[in-house]
Write a protein that holds these residues in place. Structure first.
Motif, short mmCIF file in Angstrom:
data_model
loop_
_atom_site.label_atom_id
_atom_site.label_comp_id
_atom_site.label_asym_id
_atom_site.label_seq_id
_atom_site.Cartn_x
_atom_site.Cartn_y
_atom_site.Cartn_z
N HIS A 297 0.88 -1.20 0.00
CA HIS A 297 0.00 0.00 0.00
C HIS A 297 0.90 1.23 0.00
O HIS A 297 1.51 1.57 1.01
N LEU A 298 0.95 1.92 -1.14
CA LEU A 298 1.89 3.04 -1.27
C LEU A 298 1.28 4.16 -2.11
O LEU A 298 0.64 3.90 -3.13
N ALA B 109 -5.03 -8.37 5.96
CA ALA B 109 -4.93 -6.95 6.30
C ALA B 109 -3.50 -6.48 6.13
O ALA B 109 -2.56 -7.22 6.42
N THR B 110 -3.39 -5.22 5.70
CA THR B 110 -2.07 -4.59 5.76
C THR B 110 -2.01 -3.75 7.03
O THR B 110 -3.03 -3.30 7.57
N ILE B 111 -0.77 -3.58 7.50
CA ILE B 111 -0.51 -2.74 8.68
C ILE B 111 0.63 -1.80 8.30
O ILE B 111 1.60 -2.21 7.66
N ASP C 290 1.50 2.60 3.54
CA ASP C 290 0.66 3.80 3.38
C ASP C 290 1.52 5.05 3.43
O ASP C 290 1.06 6.10 3.90
N SER C 291 2.76 4.93 2.99
CA SER C 291 3.62 6.11 2.92
C SER C 291 2.93 7.11 1.98
O SER C 291 2.66 6.80 0.83
N SER D 96 6.83 7.62 5.14
CA SER D 96 7.75 6.73 5.86
C SER D 96 8.63 5.89 4.94
O SER D 96 9.36 5.02 5.42
N ALA D 97 8.56 6.14 3.62
CA ALA D 97 9.30 5.27 2.69
C ALA D 97 10.80 5.25 3.01
O ALA D 97 11.45 4.21 2.89
#
Ligand code: DOR
Ligand code: ZN
Length: 346
Positions: free
Chosen positions: A14-15, A194-196, A248-249, A268-269
């Motif tokens: 997820h980006l 789920a992604t975290i 989710d960066s 946060s990448a």
């Protein structure tokens, strides 16, 4: 003694890469460490059709640093008017890997999102039939629902009914932030994962508000109470194949974050892998880091793990990473975990 850990190269499920100057600046930060990433379609205007996705993919590939082996995994932004035929063709061609459902109004650039799940049932039925995964931003949007309850209410009123109506649909509940989310995923034996994010493993809601408002910790879904963070830590470090990394960066320039109406998103990448090694070591689970970052995601999406590796080395001196990166639109602050990091990607 130096400590070293080598893992299968990670993926980011997820980006946000944005477009134009921002894309140019943030893409190298992800491509440096990650093999692949699920690319969010919430551009302005959003990536709605197969043609939009192909054009965006080409812009990403053109912005890649030379010799980078990074592969963008494209998604379509689901709207009330998505054409199931166009979607199915894009999936069959391998152009898209998944479709993203934003409830309208839930977050950044979600105005074109789904206004009622009923409107997209024919598209979701088509997706279930062809095996195309659905990534969900799981928050209700009603003004009467407290922002800290929006994920839990979504599970009860939208996600669970959807899964009962369409059990064959493969779903990723994205960036879960609550124990409710963890428990719900653990109660499902198929077609739910789920992604975290990295930051939700590190901050709770106090980080946003205590001692003054900290806009760089504001994201959606918003960080919750400490017991929720602990539940996320336990899930992520457990090795359970239903949980994997989606950073989710989400870059926004500092003026857009540090404003009277600041944008939601944590970038946060740059230091995500250092942060995660720290978190997993703290929890005595470094041996599960690879499952979370590099194995569980590919297994759920039905693709092979990356073939190359990533090595992290622990040093006594803190890792030197920039506090912000420069873009032609302005600076973007890098996620601050609140403590020095010692695991460096080599
Ligand atoms: O914090 C967030 N930022 N959450 C989202 O769902 C969207 C993202 C963005 O695009 O900035
Ligand atoms: Zn996102």
């Amino acid at each position: 003694m130096t400590e070293t850990i080598t893992i299968t190269r990670p993926d980011d499920w997820h980006l946000h890469l944005r477009d134009d100057a921002m894309l140019q600046a943030v893409l190298p930060e992800t491509a440096r460490h990650f093999g692949r990433a699920i690319i969010m379609p919430n551009l302005v205007p959003p990536v709605v059709t197969a043609a939009d996705a192909a054009a965006y993919r080409d812009r990403i590939l053109a912005a890649l640093p030379k010799n980078a082996a990074f592969q963008p995994l494209m998604t379509l932004y689901l709207t009330d008017h998505t054409d199931p035929v166009d979607l199915a063709a894009a999936y069959a061609d391998g152009l898209i890997t998944a479709v993203k459902l934003y409830p309208a109004g839930a977050t950044t650039n979600s105005a074109f999102g789904v206004t009622d799940i009923k409107h997209v049932m024919p598209v979701l039925e088509k997706m279930a039939a062809i095996g195309c995964p659905l990534c969900i931003h799981g928050e209700v949007t009603g003004a009467d629902i407290d922002i800290f309850d929006r994920e839990a209410v979504f599970i009860d009123t939208v996600l669970d009914p959807l899964r009962r109506a369409l059990p064959e649909l493969k779903i990723i509940s994205e960036h879960i932030t609550t124990k409710n989310g963890v428990d719900y995923v653990m109660s499902a034996d198929q077609n739910l994962a789920a992604t975290i994010t990295t930051h939700h493993l590190i901050i709770n809601r106090n980080h946003i508000f205590v001692g003054g408002i900290k806009p760089h910790y504001f994201c959606l879904p918003i960080a919750k109470r400490e017991h929720h963070r602990l539940a996320l830590r336990k899930a992520a470090t457990s090795g359970d194949a239903r949980f994997f990394l989606g950073t989710d960066s989400a870059p926004h320039t500092d003026p857009n974050k540090e404003s009277a109406c600041g944008c939601a998103g944590v970038f946060s990448a740059t230091n995500t892998m250092s942060c995660l090694a720290h978190v997993f070591e703290q929890d005595g689970a470094l041996d599960q880091l690879e499952a979370f970052t590099s194995l569980n995601g590919p297994a759920y999406y039905g693709v092979a793990p990356n073939r190359d590796t990533l090595t992290l080395v622990k040093s006594t001196t803190p890792v030197d990473y920039p506090t912000s990166i420069e873009t032609r639109d302005g600076p973007v602050t890098v996620f601050d975990p609140g403590y020095p990091l010692h695991w460096r990607v080599v």
